[in-house]
Design an enzyme around this catalytic site. Structure first.
Site, PDB file in Angstrom:
ATOM      1  N   HIS A  63     -55.877  23.825  -5.436  1.00  0.00           N
ATOM      2  CA  HIS A  63     -54.889  24.683  -6.094  1.00  0.00           C
ATOM      3  C   HIS A  63     -53.505  24.081  -5.897  1.00  0.00           C
ATOM      4  O   HIS A  63     -53.315  23.179  -5.079  1.00  0.00           O
ATOM      5  CB  HIS A  63     -54.956  26.110  -5.540  1.00  0.00           C
ATOM      6  N   HIS A  65     -50.566  25.016  -4.509  1.00  0.00           N
ATOM      7  CA  HIS A  65     -49.574  25.379  -3.501  1.00  0.00           C
ATOM      8  C   HIS A  65     -49.146  24.076  -2.824  1.00  0.00           C
ATOM      9  O   HIS A  65     -49.943  23.134  -2.697  1.00  0.00           O
ATOM     10  CB  HIS A  65     -50.139  26.370  -2.492  1.00  0.00           C
ATOM     11  N   ASP A  67     -48.571  22.872   0.165  1.00  0.00           N
ATOM     12  CA  ASP A  67     -49.235  22.237   1.305  1.00  0.00           C
ATOM     13  C   ASP A  67     -50.549  21.571   0.916  1.00  0.00           C
ATOM     14  O   ASP A  67     -51.156  20.865   1.718  1.00  0.00           O
ATOM     15  CB  ASP A  67     -49.456  23.247   2.443  1.00  0.00           C
ATOM     16  N   HIS A  68     -50.986  21.765  -0.335  1.00  0.00           N
ATOM     17  CA  HIS A  68     -52.224  21.151  -0.813  1.00  0.00           C
ATOM     18  C   HIS A  68     -51.989  20.098  -1.897  1.00  0.00           C
ATOM     19  O   HIS A  68     -52.954  19.487  -2.358  1.00  0.00           O
ATOM     20  CB  HIS A  68     -53.165  22.226  -1.352  1.00  0.00           C
ATOM     21  N   HIS A 142     -57.674  33.607  -4.413  1.00  0.00           N
ATOM     22  CA  HIS A 142     -56.367  33.290  -3.836  1.00  0.00           C
ATOM     23  C   HIS A 142     -55.312  33.746  -4.847  1.00  0.00           C
ATOM     24  O   HIS A 142     -55.645  33.987  -6.018  1.00  0.00           O
ATOM     25  CB  HIS A 142     -56.283  31.777  -3.579  1.00  0.00           C
ATOM     26  N   ASP A 209     -58.280  27.892   1.178  1.00  0.00           N
ATOM     27  CA  ASP A 209     -57.388  28.950   0.696  1.00  0.00           C
ATOM     28  C   ASP A 209     -58.097  29.989  -0.168  1.00  0.00           C
ATOM     29  O   ASP A 209     -57.995  29.994  -1.399  1.00  0.00           O
ATOM     30  CB  ASP A 209     -56.209  28.335  -0.048  1.00  0.00           C
ATOM     31  N   HIS A 267     -57.065  24.076   8.507  1.00  0.00           N
ATOM     32  CA  HIS A 267     -56.014  24.834   7.815  1.00  0.00           C
ATOM     33  C   HIS A 267     -55.504  25.976   8.708  1.00  0.00           C
ATOM     34  O   HIS A 267     -55.634  27.157   8.372  1.00  0.00           O
ATOM     35  CB  HIS A 267     -56.541  25.362   6.477  1.00  0.00           C
TER      36      HIS A 267
END
Length: 305
Positions: A63, A65, A67-68, A142, A209, A267
């Protein structure tokens, strides 16, 4: 068997810490290298881990976001800088197409390598050219569109050299027998089943997530190696539900109920300095092997069943 291992490049959630970099995971599967969720600093972590961008054959983003995915620009540019000698396939939620394009074109660079996009609009099998495994995406729960990934190797058969010798099968006839399933040898029909035993394919799931949902269990079902987020502890389960995450206990219960063989927790929220409680919590629910992922660790797939 060729090398199959997970190289952990980062284990932090939204906020990195002094010892936990943002996400990043390289699954090495023989000649394949699947880079999952490259967060900030992934290039540098790869240097520390002793892996090269030439190892990357596929990139899979769960996805969009930060941090990914905020490490994607550096990875894409490094792939081109190093002139990786093969095309690289990229998988990501189709609803994040604008983010993918922005990240891949964040700054000026010379393009030398073919990056083939595979936007995912719905759960199901994915196109994975030349891969020795089937690749599948499953929808998760999510605040933004999120997909988990599952790799499944086709089952095959293990040849028994002793039986080959006993039945007089040797040289090029071994390959012919494997291709055809049966062969006439010295006036007798020899079948592949007579000279081999079943060899189950291996499997891997990447679950990041998400709050608990059917997709988590579908991804984890019977896998050899389950990599799954454990952002919170059960004491913070309300936060996990609110923000779309799992606790260590929930991840462990999923692994137990789904029949996973080896569990990798990762994570982690910056609120937890020690991860010992994550392990203790998981051990209450899962009796198999548990690994609390650490940055730069290498985690082998378990031996074949």
């Amino acid at each position: 068997m060729s090398q199959r291992e997970l190289v952990v490049l980062g284990t932090a959630s939204q906020v990195p810490t002094k010892v936990r970099n943002h996400n990043g995971y390289l699954l090495r599967w023989g000649s394949e290298g699947v880079l999952f969720d490259p967060g900030e600093g992934t290039q540098r972590q790869m240097s520390y881990a002793g892996v090269s961008v030439t190892d990357i054959t596929r990139i899979a983003i769960t996805h969009f976001h930060g941090d990914h995915s905020l490490g994607l620009p550096g990875i894409v540019q490094r792939i081109n800088l190093d002139k990786v000698p093969h095309p690289v396939h990229a998988y990501y939620p189709a609803s994040g197409e604008a983010y993918f394009e922005r990240l891949c074109n964040a700054t000026a660079f010379r393009r030398n390598v073919e990056l083939t996009p595979h936007p995912i609009a719905a759960a199901g099998p994915l196109d994975a050219p030349d891969a020795p495994f089937a690749l599948e995406a499953i929808q998760l729960s999510h605040p933004v569109d999120t997909f988990g990934y599952r790799l499944t190797e086709p089952s095959g058969r293990r040849i028994l050299p002793k039986r080959l010798r006993e039945l007089g099968v040797h040289g090029p006839d071994i390959g012919r027998l494997q291709q055809r399933g049966s062969l006439e040898i010295n006036g007798r029909t020899v079948t592949l089943a007579e000279v081999s035993t079943p060899r189950p394919g291996q499997s891997f799931a990447f679950v990041m997530d998400t709050r608990l949902c059917d997709g988590v269990y579908e991804l984890a079902s019977g896998v050899d190696l389950l990599v799954i987020e454990a952002t919170f502890l059960d004491a913070d389960v309300r936060l996990a539900e609110e923000y779309g995450h799992l606790t260590a206990a929930q991840a462990a219960r999923v692994a137990a109920e789904a029949g996973a063989r080896k569990l990798v927790l990762t994570h982690f929220s910056q609120r937890y300095q020690s991860l010992d409680p994550h392990l203790a919590e998981a051990e209450k629910h899962f009796s198999g092997e548990i690994v609390v992922a650490r940055d730069l660790s290498r985690i082998p797939l378990p031996p074949r069943r």
